[in-house]
Motif scaffolding. Structure first.
Motif, PDB file in Angstrom:
ATOM      1  N   UNK A 160      29.586 -59.918  33.753  1.00 38.31           N
ATOM      2  CA  UNK A 160      30.570 -60.967  33.950  1.00 38.31           C
ATOM      3  C   UNK A 160      31.941 -60.354  34.244  1.00 38.31           C
ATOM      4  N   UNK A 161      32.650 -60.957  35.172  1.00 40.77           N
ATOM      5  CA  UNK A 161      33.991 -60.491  35.503  1.00 40.77           C
ATOM      6  C   UNK A 161      34.999 -61.065  34.507  1.00 40.77           C
ATOM      7  N   UNK A 180      33.516 -72.443  35.772  1.00 40.57           N
ATOM      8  CA  UNK A 180      32.686 -71.540  36.563  1.00 40.57           C
ATOM      9  C   UNK A 180      32.639 -70.143  35.937  1.00 40.57           C
ATOM     10  N   UNK A 181      31.633 -69.357  36.345  1.00 45.97           N
ATOM     11  CA  UNK A 181      31.457 -67.979  35.886  1.00 45.97           C
ATOM     12  C   UNK A 181      31.270 -67.089  37.109  1.00 45.97           C
ATOM     13  N   UNK A 182      31.803 -65.868  37.044  1.00 47.71           N
ATOM     14  CA  UNK A 182      31.673 -64.909  38.130  1.00 47.71           C
ATOM     15  C   UNK A 182      31.003 -63.645  37.596  1.00 47.71           C
ATOM     16  N   UNK A 217      28.858 -66.026  28.426  1.00 45.17           N
ATOM     17  CA  UNK A 217      27.828 -64.993  28.615  1.00 45.17           C
ATOM     18  C   UNK A 217      28.443 -63.728  29.205  1.00 45.17           C
ATOM     19  N   UNK A 218      27.981 -62.588  28.741  1.00 42.51           N
ATOM     20  CA  UNK A 218      28.544 -61.321  29.207  1.00 42.51           C
ATOM     21  C   UNK A 218      27.857 -60.819  30.472  1.00 42.51           C
ATOM     22  N   UNK A 222      22.089 -63.083  30.640  1.00 40.04           N
ATOM     23  CA  UNK A 222      22.299 -63.971  29.493  1.00 40.04           C
ATOM     24  C   UNK A 222      22.583 -65.393  29.969  1.00 40.04           C
ATOM     25  N   UNK A 223      23.427 -65.522  30.989  1.00 39.06           N
ATOM     26  CA  UNK A 223      23.781 -66.840  31.505  1.00 39.06           C
ATOM     27  C   UNK A 223      22.563 -67.574  32.037  1.00 39.06           C
TER      28      UNK A 223
END
Length: 371
Positions: free
Chosen positions: A370-371, A360-362, A230-231, A235-236
């Motif tokens: 998103x990073x 994981x997502x940041x 996800x951007x 979205x996530x």
């Protein structure tokens, strides 16, 4: 070959001011011939308005809409060679199923032989041959929706447009009809645009998903890309059931290590692959995202070396048969974990949970990117 092309498409409603109310903000989108694309987003995001503009049921305020290379901005709906299936079945109650399917063909002056062939072919595809003599009042909700779909199929259009067609059905029928719609597309191979607010429908049906918010496209991609790459936080958080978990924190970045610093002093080490993306990001406030299936317990985590432990307290456990969803309070927030059905947690119980740091997502806390 392009099936449907949108270039700088806008929609503005007159509210008595010079600017008006802008609903659609310059949409650019290319849908290839034969592709199944789903528009998804929360209520009021503009997805149904965009679909109705493609169908010709709403005028466009700016830009260009083309269907198979032909600009259709000024064409009436019946001249665009599309077929639309609505949330409301909109069947003629006094006509039987055969005549409901045949009605549009009769208006277009097809011969009786051609009408009979097309109706019988559509009925066979949808397995409603035995219903052709019934009136709509004698049909179930799922059968009525099949008839509505059949009325579109007999047209043999350049594109099918579906506007939340399953929202009036119960959960079991929705699941069955999703399968039937997917089979139908695989059989006919027609360009299909489908609007829904249900992300499960979007994930299961689409070849590509268009995520919309506030009249803008947030991301376009395959279901896998939307789910796993996800951007943005929006979205996530909109995809997945349950959706992604988010915890607030900040980044600790040194020459050769990177760490997520969460509330209550929890530190989660990031994989080395994050370092090139986090140059100069030390101290940045972020949202740490992790999906429920990427959280486990010690006995069954199976994440390998890239896992990190957190202490938590059980808030609630929801057994679902094939799995159990457990909500934990930890690191200043709550996370939902998808657990094996054998777990037996009680509210208030202390537990150690493990997070797969490779998954994981940041996200930047200020703008959600998103990073």
């Amino acid at each position: 070959m392009s099936g449907v092309s949108l270039q700088k498409v806008t929609k503005v409603y007159d509210n008595g001011t010079k600017e008006g109310v802008k609903i659609i903000h310059g949409i650019d989108l290319e849908i290839t011939q034969g592709e199944f694309v789903v528009f998804v987003g929360p209520s009021g995001c503009g997805k149904s308005t965009l679909l109705r503009m493609i169908a010709g049921l709403e005028s466009i305020s700016g830009g260009t809409i083309s269907i198979e290379g032909r600009v259709v901005n000024d064409l009436a709906p019946r001249e665009r060679d599309i077929a639309m299936v609505f949330q409301d079945y909109a069947l003629y109650p006094h006509k039987n199923v055969f005549e409901n399917l045949a009605f549009g063909l009769r208006l277009r002056k097809f011969s009786e032989d051609e009408i009979k062939k097309r109706v019988n072919d559509a009925a066979a595809i949808l397995k409603i041959e035995h219903l052709l003599e019934r009136k709509p009042r004698a049909l179930s909700g799922g059968q009525r929706q099949r008839v509505a779909m059949g009325r579109a199929i007999v047209r043999q259009p350049k594109a099918f447009l579906f506007d939340e067609p399953l929202s009036n059905l119960d959960a079991l029928l929705r699941s069955e009809m999703r399968t039937e719609i997917k089979k139908l597309h695989q059989r006919l191979g027609a360009t299909t645009i489908y609007v829904t607010h249900d992300q499960v429908e979007a994930m299961t049906l689409a070849q590509r998903i268009v995520v919309l918010s506030g009249g803008n496209i947030m991301q376009v991609g395959t279901p896998d890309a939307i789910y796993n790459q996800p951007v943005s936080k929006f979205v996530a958080g909109f995809t997945g059931s349950p959706p992604m978990n988010f915890l607030q924190g900040s980044l600790g970045v040194c020459a050769d290590t990177a760490t997520v610093l969460l509330t209550d002093g929890v530190q989660l080490p990031l994989a080395a692959s994050w370092l090139p993306r986090l140059a100069g990001a030390h101290g940045q406030e972020i949202e740490f995202g992790i999906r429920p299936e990427d959280i486990g317990i010690e006995a069954g985590a199976g994440f390998g070396a890239e896992r990190a432990a957190m202490s938590g307290t059980v808030v609630v456990a929801e057994p679902l048969g094939a799995e159990t969803l457990v909500t934990f309070a930890c690191a200043g927030g709550e996370v939902i974990a998808r657990m094996p059905p054998s777990v037996n947690y009680r509210p208030g119980e202390a537990a150690t949970i493990y997070v797969d740091m490779q998954k994981c997502h940041l996200f930047d806390r200020a703008n959600g990117v998103a990073l």
